[in-house]
Design a protein around this motif. Structure first.
Motif, PDB file in Angstrom:
ATOM      1  N   MET A   1     -13.392  -0.454  10.270  1.00  0.00           N
ATOM      2  CA  MET A   1     -12.610  -0.900   9.130  1.00  0.00           C
ATOM      3  C   MET A   1     -11.592   0.194   8.814  1.00  0.00           C
ATOM      4  O   MET A   1     -11.956   1.332   8.554  1.00  0.00           O
ATOM      5  CB  MET A   1     -13.518  -1.140   7.928  1.00  0.00           C
ATOM      6  CG  MET A   1     -12.916  -2.052   6.871  1.00  0.00           C
ATOM      7  SD  MET A   1     -11.769  -1.297   5.739  1.00  0.00           S
ATOM      8  CE  MET A   1     -11.831  -2.499   4.413  1.00  0.00           C
ATOM      9  N   ARG A   2     -10.302  -0.144   8.860  1.00  0.00           N
ATOM     10  CA  ARG A   2      -9.221   0.795   8.576  1.00  0.00           C
ATOM     11  C   ARG A   2      -8.370   0.206   7.459  1.00  0.00           C
ATOM     12  O   ARG A   2      -7.509  -0.643   7.692  1.00  0.00           O
ATOM     13  CB  ARG A   2      -8.369   1.039   9.822  1.00  0.00           C
ATOM     14  CG  ARG A   2      -9.148   1.594  11.012  1.00  0.00           C
ATOM     15  CD  ARG A   2      -8.297   1.621  12.258  1.00  0.00           C
ATOM     16  NE  ARG A   2      -9.042   2.115  13.421  1.00  0.00           N
ATOM     17  CZ  ARG A   2      -8.597   2.039  14.665  1.00  0.00           C
ATOM     18  NH1 ARG A   2      -7.421   1.463  14.921  1.00  0.00           N
ATOM     19  NH2 ARG A   2      -9.325   2.518  15.666  1.00  0.00           N
ATOM     20  N   GLY A   3      -8.647   0.631   6.241  1.00  0.00           N
ATOM     21  CA  GLY A   3      -8.045  -0.017   5.088  1.00  0.00           C
ATOM     22  C   GLY A   3      -7.057   0.842   4.339  1.00  0.00           C
ATOM     23  O   GLY A   3      -7.088   2.077   4.403  1.00  0.00           O
ATOM     24  N   LEU A   4      -6.194   0.164   3.615  1.00  0.00           N
ATOM     25  CA  LEU A   4      -5.234   0.794   2.707  1.00  0.00           C
ATOM     26  C   LEU A   4      -5.315   0.108   1.353  1.00  0.00           C
ATOM     27  O   LEU A   4      -5.220  -1.121   1.269  1.00  0.00           O
ATOM     28  CB  LEU A   4      -3.801   0.645   3.240  1.00  0.00           C
ATOM     29  CG  LEU A   4      -3.349   1.525   4.389  1.00  0.00           C
ATOM     30  CD1 LEU A   4      -2.005   1.024   4.910  1.00  0.00           C
ATOM     31  CD2 LEU A   4      -3.228   2.979   3.950  1.00  0.00           C
ATOM     32  N   TRP A   5      -5.503   0.900   0.292  1.00  0.00           N
ATOM     33  CA  TRP A   5      -5.359   0.365  -1.054  1.00  0.00           C
ATOM     34  C   TRP A   5      -3.875   0.319  -1.406  1.00  0.00           C
ATOM     35  O   TRP A   5      -3.194   1.351  -1.414  1.00  0.00           O
ATOM     36  CB  TRP A   5      -6.073   1.261  -2.062  1.00  0.00           C
ATOM     37  CG  TRP A   5      -7.532   1.007  -2.250  1.00  0.00           C
ATOM     38  CD1 TRP A   5      -8.108  -0.138  -2.727  1.00  0.00           C
ATOM     39  CD2 TRP A   5      -8.607   1.928  -2.006  1.00  0.00           C
ATOM     40  NE1 TRP A   5      -9.482   0.021  -2.793  1.00  0.00           N
ATOM     41  CE2 TRP A   5      -9.818   1.271  -2.364  1.00  0.00           C
ATOM     42  CE3 TRP A   5      -8.668   3.245  -1.544  1.00  0.00           C
ATOM     43  CZ2 TRP A   5     -11.058   1.881  -2.252  1.00  0.00           C
ATOM     44  CZ3 TRP A   5      -9.909   3.851  -1.429  1.00  0.00           C
ATOM     45  CH2 TRP A   5     -11.084   3.178  -1.774  1.00  0.00           C
TER      46      TRP A   5
ATOM     47  N   ARG B   1       1.267   0.397 -12.558  1.00  0.00           N
ATOM     48  CA  ARG B   1       2.290   1.428 -12.765  1.00  0.00           C
ATOM     49  C   ARG B   1       3.215   1.561 -11.557  1.00  0.00           C
ATOM     50  O   ARG B   1       3.841   2.593 -11.342  1.00  0.00           O
ATOM     51  CB  ARG B   1       1.661   2.781 -13.108  1.00  0.00           C
ATOM     52  CG  ARG B   1       0.820   2.767 -14.376  1.00  0.00           C
ATOM     53  CD  ARG B   1       0.427   4.171 -14.818  1.00  0.00           C
ATOM     54  NE  ARG B   1      -0.261   4.922 -13.771  1.00  0.00           N
ATOM     55  CZ  ARG B   1      -1.559   4.811 -13.503  1.00  0.00           C
ATOM     56  NH1 ARG B   1      -2.317   3.972 -14.206  1.00  0.00           N
ATOM     57  NH2 ARG B   1      -2.108   5.536 -12.554  1.00  0.00           N
ATOM     58  N   ASN B   2       3.278   0.510 -10.731  1.00  0.00           N
ATOM     59  CA  ASN B   2       4.165   0.506  -9.565  1.00  0.00           C
ATOM     60  C   ASN B   2       3.900   1.684  -8.635  1.00  0.00           C
ATOM     61  O   ASN B   2       4.814   2.248  -8.020  1.00  0.00           O
ATOM     62  CB  ASN B   2       5.642   0.485  -9.996  1.00  0.00           C
ATOM     63  CG  ASN B   2       5.986  -0.713 -10.860  1.00  0.00           C
ATOM     64  OD1 ASN B   2       5.990  -0.620 -12.095  1.00  0.00           O
ATOM     65  ND2 ASN B   2       6.232  -1.843 -10.239  1.00  0.00           N
ATOM     66  N   ILE B   3       2.615   2.037  -8.490  1.00  0.00           N
ATOM     67  CA  ILE B   3       2.252   3.195  -7.666  1.00  0.00           C
ATOM     68  C   ILE B   3       2.688   3.003  -6.218  1.00  0.00           C
ATOM     69  O   ILE B   3       3.332   3.884  -5.627  1.00  0.00           O
ATOM     70  CB  ILE B   3       0.732   3.450  -7.745  1.00  0.00           C
ATOM     71  CG1 ILE B   3       0.358   3.960  -9.147  1.00  0.00           C
ATOM     72  CG2 ILE B   3       0.289   4.461  -6.686  1.00  0.00           C
ATOM     73  CD1 ILE B   3      -1.140   4.105  -9.368  1.00  0.00           C
ATOM     74  N   ASP B   4       2.337   1.863  -5.626  1.00  0.00           N
ATOM     75  CA  ASP B   4       2.683   1.603  -4.222  1.00  0.00           C
ATOM     76  C   ASP B   4       3.682   0.469  -4.060  1.00  0.00           C
ATOM     77  O   ASP B   4       4.521   0.503  -3.159  1.00  0.00           O
ATOM     78  CB  ASP B   4       1.421   1.252  -3.419  1.00  0.00           C
ATOM     79  CG  ASP B   4       0.519   2.440  -3.178  1.00  0.00           C
ATOM     80  OD1 ASP B   4       1.045   3.534  -2.900  1.00  0.00           O
ATOM     81  OD2 ASP B   4      -0.713   2.288  -3.271  1.00  0.00           O
TER      82      ASP B   4
ATOM     83  N   THR C   1       1.310   4.731  -0.299  1.00  0.00           N
ATOM     84  CA  THR C   1       2.552   5.504  -0.202  1.00  0.00           C
ATOM     85  C   THR C   1       2.309   6.875   0.400  1.00  0.00           C
ATOM     86  O   THR C   1       3.043   7.323   1.296  1.00  0.00           O
ATOM     87  CB  THR C   1       3.205   5.636  -1.593  1.00  0.00           C
ATOM     88  OG1 THR C   1       3.478   4.320  -2.099  1.00  0.00           O
ATOM     89  CG2 THR C   1       4.505   6.424  -1.517  1.00  0.00           C
ATOM     90  N   THR C   2       1.276   7.576  -0.070  1.00  0.00           N
ATOM     91  CA  THR C   2       1.012   8.906   0.474  1.00  0.00           C
ATOM     92  C   THR C   2       0.533   8.826   1.919  1.00  0.00           C
ATOM     93  O   THR C   2       0.748   9.760   2.694  1.00  0.00           O
ATOM     94  CB  THR C   2      -0.023   9.661  -0.371  1.00  0.00           C
ATOM     95  OG1 THR C   2      -1.210   8.875  -0.481  1.00  0.00           O
ATOM     96  CG2 THR C   2       0.515   9.953  -1.756  1.00  0.00           C
ATOM     97  N   THR C   3      -0.106   7.731   2.297  1.00  0.00           N
ATOM     98  CA  THR C   3      -0.601   7.592   3.665  1.00  0.00           C
ATOM     99  C   THR C   3       0.517   7.289   4.642  1.00  0.00           C
ATOM    100  O   THR C   3       0.602   7.899   5.719  1.00  0.00           O
ATOM    101  CB  THR C   3      -1.653   6.477   3.742  1.00  0.00           C
ATOM    102  OG1 THR C   3      -2.708   6.746   2.812  1.00  0.00           O
ATOM    103  CG2 THR C   3      -2.230   6.369   5.142  1.00  0.00           C
ATOM    104  N   LEU C   4       1.391   6.370   4.294  1.00  0.00           N
ATOM    105  CA  LEU C   4       2.388   5.882   5.243  1.00  0.00           C
ATOM    106  C   LEU C   4       3.737   6.574   5.150  1.00  0.00           C
ATOM    107  O   LEU C   4       4.461   6.632   6.153  1.00  0.00           O
ATOM    108  CB  LEU C   4       2.598   4.377   5.044  1.00  0.00           C
ATOM    109  CG  LEU C   4       1.396   3.459   5.241  1.00  0.00           C
ATOM    110  CD1 LEU C   4       1.821   2.011   5.033  1.00  0.00           C
ATOM    111  CD2 LEU C   4       0.790   3.642   6.628  1.00  0.00           C
TER     112      LEU C   4
END
Length: 499
Positions: free
Chosen positions: A38-42, A47-50, A379-382
């Motif tokens: 499982m390779r997930g992204l939240w 607050r328009n974080i991502d 956002t911080t991941t990609l």
């Protein structure tokens, strides 16, 4: 694929990429095994974080931003998007029960002109990605924003259900009417959208706030407690309110869609001292989340404890906490930790080093037969620092992975499909019986299952009947995959000449 094989494949890929080499094709390479992880992204919308990046974007710009996230995720090797659709008793989807979220237009209750969840489901599936709808059951907003809430928000429509707690607005979990409303909302999402999972995070009762003198505020539910007639002490009653909600969510979601996954992402420490080396916030006592009980009772298909600390952290050791959660998993559900990509080189005292996340993934793979992880945030991941975090992860994602199977949901593999390959076109016919959720397509070209430093597997949504390959194949394997993750025997075809 065993974790050792995954690491070997990652190392080989990294060496080929660094050297600029092409994998030799003088002899056929071994048939690739099926990778499970499982390779997930939240994808956080609050607050328009991502997404969306601003609450003033047009519908077209919002869709373009979401497509960009999904394209980056799929091309990088992720397989699951956990998309926040209900941040604060509002909706990032078309709902007759709650108002449109302000994060879409700047004004709560304003229609953005399309349905973001429906669009996200369609576009995620088109890229071979699962889509899990992420909800916050009891959070209702910020007190300072109460004047801007829509008339249909519960603060205005059912003021008796909403509590003001410090700076926050909160639905009272002990109120039967609150639980009924939240369950109507969640079952509405499950019923109407073709989601692969329903997911909640760590907000049950609110994290404690303090008054001006520094004293911790108590959640204002004395009247609710008195009306309940419970003989439990109030702290136990609060935990029981959350327990009953979690059990009911699991049961009713599976009644509606038996193969859907139900996931919870609690705070990473159940209680300080568990394991003995661990200190920190007590989620059991402070936000009344008995997450160990949920796991041990089988009220989740996967638990994603937020293990947002470094491997070397002395009082919140990532491996010590992971091992503890694995040890509590007596029913063999999935334990897929949440990883804090936002902490990588973020300039704080607890900042992670550049390779921390990759090291944590490797550690998880070594400990779990069916590994997995979810990263916060997207956002911080990609994207952050030109994809600095992503670059450390890519060598570990050389092969597309299928989300591990959940045999307690369903353990019967789907029937093998029939395929015909003409040139680069693969035509697939489902076998009689179960409709597949996905197709796993594996291609060998020029005697090699590798292409451009990656295995040539693809995951395609199950409504597809024809697939165009990106190279001339000399062998093609297609397996059906059901929603519980069971894989059929592969159909095999040697291509015929293109007519």
């Amino acid at each position: 694929m065993p974790s050792s094989a995954l690491r070997s494949a990652a190392l080989l890929c990294a060496l080929f990429l660094v050297a600029g080499c092409v994998r030799p094709s003088t002899a056929p390479t071994p048939e690739p095994s099926i990778t499970r992880e499982m390779r997930g992204l939240w994808v956080a919308t609050v607050r328009n974080i991502d997404w969306p990046s601003k609450d003033t974007l047009s519908a077209d710009r919002q869709r373009a931003e979401l497509i960009d996230i999904l394209d980056r995720a799929a091309s990088s090797g992720f397989n699951t998007i956990v998309f926040q659709v209900r941040p604060a008793a509002d909706a990032v989807y078309q709902s007759s029960l709650e108002p449109w979220a302000a994060l879409l237009t700047g004004h709560q209750g304003t229609d953005p002109g399309y349905d973001p969840l429906a669009f996200a489901v369609e576009q995620a599936h088109a890229r071979g990605l699962e889509l899990h709808a992420w909800i916050n059951p009891f959070r209702a907003g910020n007190a300072k924003d109460s004047a801007a809430l829509a008339p249909t928000h519960l603060f205005n429509a059912r003021r008796d259900l909403v509590r003001v707690y410090g700076a926050q607005l909160w639905l009272d979990p002990g109120d039967i009417a609150v639980q009924e409303h939240v369950m109507r909302v969640l079952t509405d999402i499950v019923r109407r959208y073709d989601i692969d999972g329903i997911h909640a995070d760590d907000y049950f009762y609110p994290y404690p706030e303090k008054d001006s003198s520094g004293r911790e505020l108590d959640f204002p539910d004395s009247a609710t407690y008195a009306r309940s007639g419970s003989t439990l002490p109030r702290d136990d009653w609060r935990r029981d309110n959350i327990d009953r909600f979690i059990e009911r969510l699991y049961r009713e979601a599976h009644q509606l869609k038996p193969a859907i996954k139900v996931g919870m992402s609690p705070f990473g420490i159940w209680r300080p001292g568990n394991p003995p080396s661990v200190a920190g916030f007590d989620a059991y006592a402070k936000i009344y989340a008995d997450s160990r009980k949920w796991l041990r009772s089988g009220w989740v298909d996967y638990l994603a404890p937020q293990l947002y600390w470094a491997i070397s952290s002395p009082q919140q050791s990532f491996p010590a906490l992971l091992d503890w959660w694995i040890g509590e998993n007596v029913l063999g559900r999935h334990v897929w930790p949440g990883l804090a990509t936002y902490r990588v080189n973020n300039g704080t005292a607890t900042a992670f080093g550049s390779n921390e996340i990759a090291d944590q993934i490797t550690l998880v793979r070594a400990r779990l037969r069916d590994p997995g992880h979810i990263m916060f945030n997207t956002t911080t991941t990609l994207k952050r620092d030109n994809g600095a975090v992503l670059k450390t992860i890519l060598p570990l994602y050389t092969e597309r992975a299928i989300v591990p199977a959940s045999p307690w949901i369903d353990s019967v593999p789907p029937p093998t499909p029939a395929i015909v390959v003409t040139g680069r076109i693969v035509r697939i016919t489902s076998a009689a019986g179960e409709t597949p959720r996905w197709w796993l397509v594996q291609m060998r070209s020029r005697s090699s299952w590798w292409r451009r430093g990656r295995w040539t597997s693809r995951i395609v949504f199950g409504d597809t009947t024809a697939i165009t390959l990106d190279a001339d194949p000399d062998r093609v394997l297609v397996s059906a995959v059901d929603q519980a993750g069971n894989v059929s025997a592969a159909a095999e075809s040697t291509p015929v000449a293109k007519r």
